[in-house]
Design a protein around this motif. Structure first.
Motif, PDB file in Angstrom:
ATOM      1  N   PRO A  80     -62.698  54.108  58.345  1.00  0.00           N
ATOM      2  CA  PRO A  80     -62.290  55.326  57.631  1.00  0.00           C
ATOM      3  C   PRO A  80     -61.123  56.029  58.334  1.00  0.00           C
ATOM      4  N   VAL A  81     -60.245  56.628  57.525  1.00  0.00           N
ATOM      5  CA  VAL A  81     -59.025  57.213  58.073  1.00  0.00           C
ATOM      6  C   VAL A  81     -59.320  58.340  59.061  1.00  0.00           C
ATOM      7  N   ASP A  82     -60.379  59.148  58.806  1.00  0.00           N
ATOM      8  CA  ASP A  82     -60.657  60.244  59.736  1.00  0.00           C
ATOM      9  C   ASP A  82     -61.098  59.720  61.103  1.00  0.00           C
ATOM     10  N   LEU A  83     -61.785  58.553  61.104  1.00  0.00           N
ATOM     11  CA  LEU A  83     -62.187  57.973  62.382  1.00  0.00           C
ATOM     12  C   LEU A  83     -61.007  57.283  63.072  1.00  0.00           C
ATOM     13  N   SER A  84     -60.100  56.739  62.290  1.00  0.00           N
ATOM     14  CA  SER A  84     -58.879  56.172  62.876  1.00  0.00           C
ATOM     15  C   SER A  84     -58.098  57.238  63.622  1.00  0.00           C
ATOM     16  N   SER A 135     -52.475  48.426  72.193  1.00  0.00           N
ATOM     17  CA  SER A 135     -51.160  48.625  71.595  1.00  0.00           C
ATOM     18  C   SER A 135     -50.580  49.935  72.107  1.00  0.00           C
ATOM     19  N   THR A 136     -49.497  50.374  71.496  1.00  0.00           N
ATOM     20  CA  THR A 136     -48.860  51.620  71.924  1.00  0.00           C
ATOM     21  C   THR A 136     -49.285  52.772  71.028  1.00  0.00           C
ATOM     22  N   ILE A 137     -49.138  53.982  71.539  1.00  0.00           N
ATOM     23  CA  ILE A 137     -49.485  55.171  70.761  1.00  0.00           C
ATOM     24  C   ILE A 137     -48.633  55.249  69.504  1.00  0.00           C
ATOM     25  N   ASN A 138     -47.342  54.988  69.628  1.00  0.00           N
ATOM     26  CA  ASN A 138     -46.439  55.071  68.469  1.00  0.00           C
ATOM     27  C   ASN A 138     -46.803  54.052  67.406  1.00  0.00           C
ATOM     28  N   ASP A 139     -47.097  52.801  67.825  1.00  0.00           N
ATOM     29  CA  ASP A 139     -47.419  51.761  66.847  1.00  0.00           C
ATOM     30  C   ASP A 139     -48.697  52.081  66.084  1.00  0.00           C
ATOM     31  N   VAL A 140     -49.726  52.531  66.803  1.00  0.00           N
ATOM     32  CA  VAL A 140     -50.984  52.879  66.140  1.00  0.00           C
ATOM     33  C   VAL A 140     -50.792  54.082  65.223  1.00  0.00           C
ATOM     34  N   ALA A 141     -50.048  55.095  65.694  1.00  0.00           N
ATOM     35  CA  ALA A 141     -49.803  56.282  64.869  1.00  0.00           C
ATOM     36  C   ALA A 141     -49.052  55.918  63.597  1.00  0.00           C
ATOM     37  N   ASN A 142     -48.079  55.011  63.699  1.00  0.00           N
ATOM     38  CA  ASN A 142     -47.314  54.603  62.510  1.00  0.00           C
ATOM     39  C   ASN A 142     -48.182  53.838  61.526  1.00  0.00           C
ATOM     40  N   LEU A 143     -49.096  53.007  62.036  1.00  0.00           N
ATOM     41  CA  LEU A 143     -50.001  52.287  61.135  1.00  0.00           C
ATOM     42  C   LEU A 143     -50.953  53.243  60.427  1.00  0.00           C
ATOM     43  N   ILE A 144     -51.446  54.244  61.153  1.00  0.00           N
ATOM     44  CA  ILE A 144     -52.324  55.236  60.521  1.00  0.00           C
ATOM     45  C   ILE A 144     -51.558  56.010  59.450  1.00  0.00           C
ATOM     46  N   LYS A 145     -50.312  56.351  59.756  1.00  0.00           N
ATOM     47  CA  LYS A 145     -49.473  57.038  58.760  1.00  0.00           C
ATOM     48  C   LYS A 145     -49.274  56.154  57.536  1.00  0.00           C
ATOM     49  N   ASN A 146     -49.048  54.860  57.773  1.00  0.00           N
ATOM     50  CA  ASN A 146     -48.907  53.906  56.682  1.00  0.00           C
ATOM     51  C   ASN A 146     -50.191  53.811  55.870  1.00  0.00           C
ATOM     52  N   TYR A 147     -51.317  53.887  56.580  1.00  0.00           N
ATOM     53  CA  TYR A 147     -52.652  53.889  55.966  1.00  0.00           C
ATOM     54  C   TYR A 147     -52.765  55.056  54.983  1.00  0.00           C
ATOM     55  N   GLN A 148     -52.398  56.257  55.429  1.00  0.00           N
ATOM     56  CA  GLN A 148     -52.483  57.444  54.571  1.00  0.00           C
ATOM     57  C   GLN A 148     -51.542  57.341  53.375  1.00  0.00           C
ATOM     58  N   GLN A 149     -50.353  56.806  53.598  1.00  0.00           N
ATOM     59  CA  GLN A 149     -49.393  56.660  52.498  1.00  0.00           C
ATOM     60  C   GLN A 149     -49.903  55.693  51.444  1.00  0.00           C
ATOM     61  N   ASP A 208     -64.692  67.399  61.816  1.00  0.00           N
ATOM     62  CA  ASP A 208     -63.541  68.246  62.126  1.00  0.00           C
ATOM     63  C   ASP A 208     -62.296  67.831  61.354  1.00  0.00           C
ATOM     64  N   SER A 209     -62.303  66.616  60.814  1.00  0.00           N
ATOM     65  CA  SER A 209     -61.120  66.137  60.090  1.00  0.00           C
ATOM     66  C   SER A 209     -61.434  65.730  58.660  1.00  0.00           C
ATOM     67  N   SER A 210     -62.555  66.194  58.126  1.00  0.00           N
ATOM     68  CA  SER A 210     -62.938  65.787  56.774  1.00  0.00           C
ATOM     69  C   SER A 210     -63.748  66.886  56.088  1.00  0.00           C
ATOM     70  N   LEU A 211     -63.375  67.187  54.828  1.00  0.00           N
ATOM     71  CA  LEU A 211     -64.078  68.188  54.019  1.00  0.00           C
ATOM     72  C   LEU A 211     -64.454  67.598  52.668  1.00  0.00           C
TER      73      LEU A 211
END
Length: 744
Positions: A80-84, A135-149, A208-211
């Motif tokens: 799930p995205v909130d756990l990612s 992996s790197t913080i940037n790579d994981v953050a970009n994949l999560i952003k891609n996930y949300q998109q 904390d990240s889901s409603l």
């Protein structure tokens, strides 16, 4: 799978990232990998990518660069995205039931069930087999952003526009709320203004990240845009359900909890069997000019015109000020309020307005009028208590409905740049403004309590030019002694005393006294309380390793003439400050001791060699703040002969005065100027100047009492004696001096 501190530091040492001394220091100082990583990255010893590679090698797991990699939503959505977002990991590759998961911070992996590895182990009851890849913080953050998109794209692809250009959403699941109650804390996550305008209500806080929210019309374009805006701004996921109009109307009524009248309220209006209405209650509001019985003013929920609401910006965690907002309450209270809030009556009326921005602005404006140093906003079980610290004493002024607390605290947190959705841990923030013609600096601190977040706002007047050595209250002898020591080109001058005794103010006054364009002055402060033109002021940041000691090392490479260190807290800072004073710099600093003589043994206890102290220290100033009598309403007091004898014994070797003809004064009943018999505060001081005898006492490890005896014999005026001198001048009362100066 776990990475311990020892193996991590050993690896860094073997690969020459850090030396042995640094490794030993980091282990003893922190012992926590996350703190060690933050420190060495901030100091640019290495970077997060290198840390991930090191962690992967120690843990014997692969490392992968995922930049530019496209991942199917079906794989991404396994976690799930909130756990990612929460754990900093994302699924990126699938082969059968084996899932590869990229972890941004592999050095935080834990083998226990509460850690990332434990969570992956237990998810979906063994349906998948996870393998972890660093992996790197940037790579994981970009994949999560891609996930949300990709999630957004799926939602948008299922939407169609009708002839009226409305967005038609896919069918939402319905939820029956007819037998369900939602508490005020949950429902008030969204302000009432948003709830009523868009007909959307919070049903449940999942994490904390889901409603979970309920909507009347899921197809409303403005509602969907607002929810998306809230999601993006707060980095949360909102799960939507369709609810009925009946359920919505019933839940929204929770924004107006019934407040039953107290016995006192019933007696005031003489109605014991009817509900109190706002136009019926007339509380006994006490003006500030009435002696010492100020407040508290009780304000019930029924007295407030409307339940206040906040804008979408507040809900979305807005922490910046738009151009169109400038000049309002965020920066200019005078312009926003129209006039200062000068009485308790005006303050209470503004509380009843129901406008949260006006309420917060009024509290700050009133604090300037009464010269309060702090505003305390304290949630209790059934009410919200407002107290102000005036002249060193806390005074209660208002009691408000507890339902206003989340709205007031959110407003203050927005202005000071704090996270409004974070209520589990303390936070600190600040913002600047103008009130009653003064530039002010508001320092905000939030602290979770059992009834909600307590907010304390420290109000600082930024006009430091008002602090001059001539008007602090130093007697002529002490002022000459201190001036002589601060005019020396090198050495150390220390200000000592408890918190809130005016030590920093004294140091600023010293700086104003000796500041010229020909000298380079650098300060290290936590925080920078007042801004002074012509001085290089530096804010220390202990959380990232920029401490007083670290800052002092850097300052010495900046060619300073005068160094001000906000506080000597540890042996390292004490040693560096002493060395600086011995190498041609004038060092000003503060120390927490009760007396001037007590500062010398304290430095020895911190590890500074006695022979260095005697060479470095010029003078030590001990001080307290004491309330001044109002000169308009003070009253004469007849002092008993026994007390006169005590006073004479205290000052006989310092002041020659005929006590039988001297007038003594006590506080009056209060007037329009002072309100309670006192008006303003003045300092009590004792100044110890280094001498040969005192140096010898330090080297031979004499106690503070013997050092004080030597200093008194050499002419030092003690705190108590300075207080008595101010009593003889009619500035304060004998009782105040005994209360303040007898504690050393």
């Amino acid at each position: 799978m776990i990475l311990n501190t020892n193996s991590f530091l050993d690896y860094l040492f073997k690969h020459q990232v850090i030396n042995k001394a640094e490794a030993s220091f980091l282990e003893q100082k922190f012992g926590d990998i996350s703190k060690i990583v933050e420190l060495i990255v901030n100091k640019k010893i290495t970077n997060y990518e290198q840390i991930s590679k090191i962690s992967a090698e120690i843990l014997n797991i692969p490392f992968a660069k995922l930049e530019g990699r496209e991942v199917d939503l079906g794989i991404l959505s396994i976690i799930p995205v909130d756990l990612s977002i929460k754990y900093g990991l994302v699924a990126f590759e699938k082969a059968g039931n084996e899932i590869k998961v990229a972890v941004a911070r592999p050095y935080l992996l834990q083998s226990s069930d509460i850690g990332v590895a434990g969570w992956l182990k237990n998810i979906d009851k063994g349906i998948y087999r996870f393998s972890i890849v660093a992996s790197t913080i940037n790579d994981v953050a970009n994949l999560i952003k891609n996930y949300q998109q990709k999630i957004d794209a799926v939602v948008l692809s299922s939407q169609k526009k009708d002839n009226q250009n409305q967005i038609i959403t896919s069918n939402l699941p319905t939820m029956d709320l007819s037998n369900r109650e939602i508490d005020f804390e949950t429902i008030s996550i969204f302000p009432e203004e948003i709830v009523r305008k868009y007909q959307v209500v919070v049903i449940e806080k999942v994490s904390d990240s889901s409603l979970r929210v309920g909507l009347i019309d899921p197809n409303d374009e403005n509602t969907q845009k607002t929810l998306k805006f809230i999601e993006n701004k707060n980095n949360i996921f909102i799960e939507q359900y369709k609810i009925t109009q009946t359920d919505f109307d019933r839940l929204v009524r929770n924004y107006h909890p019934k407040i039953q009248p107290t016995v006192e309220e019933k007696e005031i209006i003489g109605k014991t069997n009817t509900q109190i209405r706002g136009d019926e209650v007339k509380y006994p509001i006490k003006p500030i000019s009435k002696k010492n019985d100020i407040g508290p003013v009780n304000i019930s929920l029924d007295e407030i015109k409307t339940i206040p609401s906040t804008s979408p910006d507040v809900l979305a965690g807005k922490t910046t000020i738009n151009e169109e907002d400038k000049g309002l309450e965020e920066t200019n209270l005078d312009k926003f309020l129209g006039k200062p809030v000068t009485t308790v009556e005006e303050l209470s009326e503004n509380m009843k307005s129901g406008q949260i921005p006006k309420i917060v602005a009024s509290l700050i404006s009133f604090s300037i009028i009464i010269k309060a140093s702090d505003i305390h906003i304290e949630p209790q079980k059934d009410l919200l208590r407002i107290r102000f610290r005036v002249e060193g004493e806390l005074r209660e002024y208002l009691k408000l409905p507890i339902s206003l607390h989340p709205l007031i605290s959110s407003r203050i947190k927005i202005l000071s740049g704090l996270k409004i959705d974070e209520q589990r841990i303390p936070q600190d923030g600040r913002y600047d403004g103008i009130a009653n013609g003064h530039e002010i600096d508001i320092r905000v601190s939030s602290l979770p309590t059992i009834h909600g977040e307590k907010i304390v706002m420290r109000v600082l007047d930024k006009d430091a030019q008002n602090y001059q050595l001539d008007n602090l209250g130093l007697n002529n002898i002490d002022q000459k002694r201190l001036t002589n020591e601060i005019n020396k080109p090198w050495g150390m001058v220390l200000a000592t005393g408890p918190t809130g005794s005016g030590k920093t103010t004294t140091l600023y006054a010293v700086l104003n006294k000796i500041l010229t364009p020909k000298i380079n002055v650098i300060t290290l402060e936590d925080p920078v309380e007042y801004q002074i033109e012509g001085i290089n002021q530096v804010q220390v940041k202990p959380k990232i390793g920029f401490s007083f000691a670290e800052g002092l090392r850097s300052i010495l490479r900046q060619d300073p003439n005068i160094i001000m260190v906000g506080e000597i807290r540890d042996s390292e800072t004490a040693s560096l400050a002493t060395q600086s004073a011995l190498t041609g710099h004038l060092v000003l600093s503060t120390l927490h001791t009760n007396s001037s003589s007590g500062a010398l043994p304290r430095l020895v206890n911190m590890g500074v060699e006695p022979y260095l102290i005697t060479s470095a220290v010029n003078a030590i100033v001990a001080q307290r703040l004491i309330r001044k009598l109002c000169q308009d309403c003070r009253v004469e007091k007849v002092m008993p002969d026994a007390e006169l004898e005590k006073i004479n014994e205290m000052i006989k070797d310092k002041v020659k005065v005929d006590l039988k003809t001297t007038k003594f004064y006590d506080k009056g009943e209060g007037c329009d100027k002072c309100h309670d018999g006192f008006f303003g505060r003045v300092g009590l001081y004792e100044i110890l100047v280094m001498s040969d005898k005192i140096e010898q006492a330090i080297i031979t490890n004499k106690p503070a009492t013997e050092i004080e005896t030597i200093a008194r014999n050499e002419g030092m005026i003690t705190l108590l004696q300075d207080g008595i001198i101010k009593v003889l001048k009619g500035l304060t009362s004998y009782e105040e001096v005994l209360k303040v100066a007898m504690d050393k």
